[in-house]
Write an enzyme that holds these catalytic residues in place. Structure first.
Site, PDB file in Angstrom:
ATOM      1  N   ALA A  65      39.085 -87.728   8.324  1.00 19.31           N
ATOM      2  CA  ALA A  65      39.143 -88.671   7.206  1.00 19.31           C
ATOM      3  C   ALA A  65      39.889 -87.967   6.075  1.00 19.31           C
ATOM      4  O   ALA A  65      39.902 -86.734   5.998  1.00 19.31           O
ATOM      5  CB  ALA A  65      37.732 -89.040   6.774  1.00 19.31           C
ATOM      6  N   GLY A 110      36.947 -87.283  11.490  1.00 22.86           N
ATOM      7  CA  GLY A 110      37.223 -88.689  11.786  1.00 22.86           C
ATOM      8  C   GLY A 110      38.223 -88.866  12.922  1.00 22.86           C
ATOM      9  O   GLY A 110      38.232 -89.906  13.590  1.00 22.86           O
ATOM     10  N   GLU A 133      32.737 -81.218   9.706  1.00 18.50           N
ATOM     11  CA  GLU A 133      32.203 -81.733   8.432  1.00 18.50           C
ATOM     12  C   GLU A 133      31.247 -80.759   7.750  1.00 18.50           C
ATOM     13  O   GLU A 133      31.219 -80.674   6.521  1.00 18.50           O
ATOM     14  CB  GLU A 133      31.503 -83.087   8.651  1.00 18.50           C
ATOM     15  CG  GLU A 133      32.458 -84.248   8.883  1.00 18.50           C
ATOM     16  CD  GLU A 133      32.869 -84.422  10.336  1.00 18.50           C
ATOM     17  OE1 GLU A 133      32.577 -83.518  11.159  1.00 18.50           O
ATOM     18  OE2 GLU A 133      33.477 -85.457  10.651  1.00 18.50           O
TER      19      GLU A 133
HETATM   20  N1  CAA Z   1      42.455 -84.971   4.664  1.00 21.79           N
HETATM   21  C1  CAA Z   1      43.454 -84.906   3.785  1.00 21.79           C
HETATM   22  N2  CAA Z   1      44.517 -84.116   3.938  1.00 21.79           N
HETATM   23  C2  CAA Z   1      44.566 -83.332   5.027  1.00 21.79           C
HETATM   24  C3  CAA Z   1      43.543 -83.350   5.999  1.00 21.79           C
HETATM   25  C4  CAA Z   1      42.446 -84.203   5.783  1.00 21.79           C
HETATM   26  N3  CAA Z   1      41.451 -84.328   6.662  1.00 21.79           N
HETATM   27  N4  CAA Z   1      43.846 -82.461   6.962  1.00 21.79           N
HETATM   28  C5  CAA Z   1      45.035 -81.936   6.609  1.00 21.79           C
HETATM   29  N5  CAA Z   1      45.464 -82.456   5.444  1.00 21.79           N
HETATM   30  C6  CAA Z   1      46.694 -82.148   4.712  1.00 21.79           C
HETATM   31  C7  CAA Z   1      46.593 -80.810   4.003  1.00 21.79           C
HETATM   32  O1  CAA Z   1      45.919 -80.939   2.785  1.00 21.79           O
HETATM   33  C8  CAA Z   1      48.053 -80.463   3.848  1.00 21.79           C
HETATM   34  O2  CAA Z   1      48.587 -81.188   2.773  1.00 21.79           O
HETATM   35  P1  CAA Z   1      49.612 -80.482   1.723  1.00 21.79           P
HETATM   36  O3  CAA Z   1      50.799 -80.110   2.563  1.00 21.79           O
HETATM   37  O4  CAA Z   1      49.886 -81.550   0.714  1.00 21.79           O
HETATM   38  O5  CAA Z   1      48.898 -79.276   1.197  1.00 21.79           O
HETATM   39  C9  CAA Z   1      48.683 -81.030   5.119  1.00 21.79           C
HETATM   40  O6  CAA Z   1      47.763 -81.990   5.628  1.00 21.79           O
HETATM   41  C10 CAA Z   1      48.895 -79.988   6.188  1.00 21.79           C
HETATM   42  O7  CAA Z   1      47.667 -79.322   6.391  1.00 21.79           O
HETATM   43  P2  CAA Z   1      47.508 -77.714   6.397  1.00 21.79           P
HETATM   44  O8  CAA Z   1      48.523 -77.089   5.508  1.00 21.79           O
HETATM   45  O9  CAA Z   1      46.076 -77.413   6.150  1.00 21.79           O
HETATM   46  O10 CAA Z   1      47.907 -77.441   7.920  1.00 21.79           O
HETATM   47  P3  CAA Z   1      47.442 -76.207   8.825  1.00 21.79           P
HETATM   48  O11 CAA Z   1      48.260 -76.298  10.057  1.00 21.79           O
HETATM   49  O12 CAA Z   1      47.445 -74.933   8.063  1.00 21.79           O
HETATM   50  O13 CAA Z   1      45.888 -76.520   9.185  1.00 21.79           O
HETATM   51  C11 CAA Z   1      44.076 -77.924   9.895  1.00 21.79           C
HETATM   52  C12 CAA Z   1      45.578 -77.603   9.989  1.00 21.79           C
HETATM   53  C13 CAA Z   1      43.272 -76.757  10.535  1.00 21.79           C
HETATM   54  C14 CAA Z   1      43.827 -79.205  10.671  1.00 21.79           C
HETATM   55  C15 CAA Z   1      43.654 -78.058   8.409  1.00 21.79           C
HETATM   56  O14 CAA Z   1      44.560 -78.964   7.784  1.00 21.79           O
HETATM   57  C16 CAA Z   1      42.276 -78.605   8.214  1.00 21.79           C
HETATM   58  O15 CAA Z   1      41.313 -77.873   8.343  1.00 21.79           O
HETATM   59  N6  CAA Z   1      42.158 -79.921   7.852  1.00 21.79           N
HETATM   60  C17 CAA Z   1      40.896 -80.532   7.531  1.00 21.79           C
HETATM   61  C18 CAA Z   1      40.091 -80.823   8.807  1.00 21.79           C
HETATM   62  C19 CAA Z   1      38.763 -81.425   8.443  1.00 21.79           C
HETATM   63  O16 CAA Z   1      37.943 -80.824   7.784  1.00 21.79           O
HETATM   64  N7  CAA Z   1      38.544 -82.652   8.910  1.00 21.79           N
HETATM   65  C20 CAA Z   1      37.303 -83.379   8.673  1.00 21.79           C
HETATM   66  C21 CAA Z   1      37.434 -84.235   7.462  1.00 21.79           C
HETATM   67  S1  CAA Z   1      35.896 -84.917   6.979  1.00 21.79           S
HETATM   68  C22 CAA Z   1      35.674 -86.277   7.967  1.00 21.79           C
HETATM   69  O17 CAA Z   1      36.467 -86.596   8.840  1.00 21.79           O
HETATM   70  C23 CAA Z   1      34.409 -87.047   7.689  1.00 21.79           C
HETATM   71  C24 CAA Z   1      34.096 -88.176   8.564  1.00 21.79           C
HETATM   72  O18 CAA Z   1      33.591 -88.035   9.678  1.00 21.79           O
HETATM   73  C25 CAA Z   1      34.270 -89.537   8.082  1.00 21.79           C
END
Ligand code: CAA
Length: 255
Positions: A65, A110, A133
């Protein structure tokens, strides 16, 4: 409606829906849900496909998400946010046609929940699954706590969700979350191969088998058997008659 995040394409009976917000690793924002809702409405109304393949553009299937949207929510807003995501993913799950998730990369939070709302998951070797999460001080909000235990068992799901650790495609396959693992360049070919096989079968038989299994799994066993026999009987009205005749006449069925 002009889609901005979703890219629907038709290949005969097979639809491919690509989530295309690669700069944010296809994170699910409110526009995504608006577009998905509209797309599901069109699929339900016009029935353009027999099988749908869902995939992501770039190095992610979906990285979760959209955290940038979630950060400003208060508890009441989070309740609505979760409810909306849950309901739309449920609509995807109960789509009459089968949906294959072709998981091309990150399927986190998500994104993993979206893949779990699909019927069959095929993963690329470099896909990474997880419910991270708890790293954010949250819990899954799109029914991950409910679908994951049903798919891989309670103990495995507890380990997965409580640790927040990612799981690679091979491990996801071993646990039964994914039904196949392909080299990245073969993933879509393998998804199409399976989609074509399913699309060649009796269309109502496929839809009804999905419905009976999807509904039956949450019912008492005997209620599930009742559901099965009613749809088994329905198939004799037309499609089954043709399928069985075709077998006996040594020809392809004319669905
Ligand atoms: N939401 C918003 N933006 C996100 C995102 C997310 N879930 N995941 C990645 N992005 C964005 C980053 O902020 C980044 O944006 P900028 O270039 O503007 O800084 C861009 O995507 C690229 O991401 P990274 O630079 O972090 O890429 P990476 O290759 O170094 O890492 C990753 C990849 C390990 C997937 C890392 O992006 C990450 O940990 N993302 C978050 C994963 C996460 O925690 N997901 C769960 C969300 S909570 C949820 O989903 C709740 C629910 O059940 C409803």
């Amino acid at each position: 409606m002009d889609y901005q995040i979703l890219k629907p394409q038709s290949f005969g009976d097979i639809g491919v829906l690509t989530i295309s917000r690669p700069k944010s690793l296809n994170a699910l924002n409110s526009l995504f849900f608006t577009e998905l809702l509209h797309f599901l409405d069109v699929v339900n109304t016009d029935e353009p496909y027999r099988v749908l393949i869902l995939t992501g553009e770039g190095k992610a299937f979906v990285a979760g998400a959209d955290i940038a949207e979630m950060v400003d929510l208060d508890s009441a807003g989070a309740l609505r946010f979760s409810e909306k995501g849950q309901q739309i993913l449920l609509m995807l799950e109960i789509l009459p046609i089968p949906v294959i998730a072709a998981v091309n990369g990150y399927a986190l939070g998500g994104g993993c929940e979206l893949a779990m709302a699909c019927d069959i998951r095929l993963a690329s070797e470099n896909a990474l699954f997880g419910q991270p999460e708890v790293n954010l001080g949250l819990i899954p909000g799109y029914a991950g706590t409910q679908r994951l235990p049903r798919l891989i068992g309670l103990g495995n799901a507890l380990k997965w969700i409580l640790s927040g650790e990612p799981v690679d495609a091979r491990e996801a396959y071993r646990l039964g979350l994914v039904q196949g693992v392909s080299p990245p360049e073969k993933l879509m070919d393998d998804a199409f191969k399976l989609a074509r096989t399913i699309a060649s079968r009796g269309p109502d038989a496929v839809k009804h088998a999905k419905r009976v299994m999807r509904k039956g799994i949450d019912l008492h066993f005997e209620k599930g058997m009742d559901l099965e026999k009613s749809y088994f009987a329905k198939q004799f009205e037309k499609e089954g008659e043709e399928g069985m005749k075709a077998f006996l006449e040594k020809r392809k069925p004319n669905w």
